[in-house]
Design an enzyme around this catalytic site. Sequence first.
Site, short mmCIF file in Angstrom:
data_model
loop_
_atom_site.label_atom_id
_atom_site.label_comp_id
_atom_site.label_asym_id
_atom_site.label_seq_id
_atom_site.Cartn_x
_atom_site.Cartn_y
_atom_site.Cartn_z
N LYS A 14 -31.03 10.14 -26.08
CA LYS A 14 -31.61 8.64 -25.78
C LYS A 14 -31.48 8.40 -24.18
O LYS A 14 -32.98 7.93 -23.69
CB LYS A 14 -30.71 8.44 -26.56
CG LYS A 14 -30.83 8.26 -27.75
CD LYS A 14 -29.87 7.27 -28.83
CE LYS A 14 -28.47 7.58 -28.52
NZ LYS A 14 -27.42 8.13 -28.80
N ARG A 89 -25.07 0.35 -33.21
CA ARG A 89 -24.02 1.77 -34.20
C ARG A 89 -23.60 1.53 -35.45
O ARG A 89 -22.80 2.24 -35.52
CB ARG A 89 -22.70 2.19 -32.45
CG ARG A 89 -23.54 3.02 -31.66
CD ARG A 89 -22.38 3.13 -30.61
NE ARG A 89 -22.48 4.43 -30.55
CZ ARG A 89 -23.22 5.09 -29.31
NH1 ARG A 89 -24.04 4.49 -28.51
NH2 ARG A 89 -22.57 6.38 -28.50
N ARG A 128 -23.05 18.47 -20.22
CA ARG A 128 -23.50 17.17 -18.91
C ARG A 128 -22.79 17.20 -18.03
O ARG A 128 -22.11 16.52 -17.53
CB ARG A 128 -23.99 15.98 -20.16
CG ARG A 128 -24.28 14.81 -19.29
CD ARG A 128 -24.90 13.58 -19.67
NE ARG A 128 -23.95 13.43 -21.45
CZ ARG A 128 -24.31 12.33 -22.56
NH1 ARG A 128 -25.76 11.97 -22.69
NH2 ARG A 128 -23.40 11.91 -23.08
N ARG A 134 -18.99 11.81 -16.07
CA ARG A 134 -18.26 11.28 -17.52
C ARG A 134 -16.81 12.35 -18.62
O ARG A 134 -17.42 13.23 -19.10
CB ARG A 134 -19.10 11.02 -18.93
CG ARG A 134 -20.25 9.83 -18.75
CD ARG A 134 -21.52 9.74 -19.90
NE ARG A 134 -20.61 9.54 -20.74
CZ ARG A 134 -21.89 9.28 -21.89
NH1 ARG A 134 -22.53 9.21 -21.81
NH2 ARG A 134 -21.02 9.34 -23.11
N ARG A 146 -16.90 12.24 -31.71
CA ARG A 146 -18.25 11.32 -30.91
C ARG A 146 -18.87 11.68 -32.05
O ARG A 146 -19.77 10.76 -33.16
CB ARG A 146 -18.68 10.95 -30.14
CG ARG A 146 -18.18 10.63 -29.27
CD ARG A 146 -17.97 11.12 -28.02
NE ARG A 146 -18.76 10.73 -26.88
CZ ARG A 146 -19.25 11.36 -25.88
NH1 ARG A 146 -18.69 12.31 -25.26
NH2 ARG A 146 -20.62 12.06 -25.52
#
Length: 193
Positions: A14, A89, A128, A134, A146
């Site tokens: 996204k 969400r 990532r 992060r 998640r």
Amino acid sequence: MFNLILFGPPGSGKGTQSEKLIDRFGWIHLSTGDLLRKEIANETQLGLEAKAFMDKGQLVPDEVVIGMIGSALDANPTAKGFLFDGFPRTVAQAEALDVLLTSKTSEITLVLALEVGEEELVTRLLNRGKTSSRSDDRDENVIRKRLLEYENKTAAVAHHYAKFDKVAKVKGEGSIDEIFQSLREQIEARQPA
Ligand code: ADP
């Protein structure tokens, strides 16, 4: 106004696709993840509270993110459109967004749902995590949590908009440009000439 929700699980691309879409279409990009990380970086009260949820892979409470989106909409009264990334969400967030947009005589135009297999998502997020700052991408348990939150609470958001025939699915695996082309085609098919 063209109001797009870019929908999909964590790691579905996204953020990457949002940047390209914003460049192409000139909308305002509203990423609740980015807004929350800004609050954390600024060490605000909201940021402190949100961080405790985010570090565990849980969703931040609805009223927090709905408030942030309400302020962002108010701050951009002349926008030609918004790209919502990572929001809504939950169904409660979707309903609140619908009310906010109605009060601006607008509505969601389209929901584009990126589809990516679960193992591919975990691989992408762990990768990532190696390079980004992060912390929620470094721990496989947090990543799996998640993904569970997505299935339990977020997937239903697509059903909410499917009732109004606003959802198009897009294959989220392939090259970044191929995926961008597919998103673009869907948008251009819905954009008034
Ligand atoms: P990703 O989708 O890759 O997990 P995001 O940057 O969109 O990353 O979100 C990171 C975290 O921020 C989420 O795991 C969640 O804790 C919180 N968050 C972001 N957006 C929302 C939202 N709309 N509602 C609740 N929590 C959110």
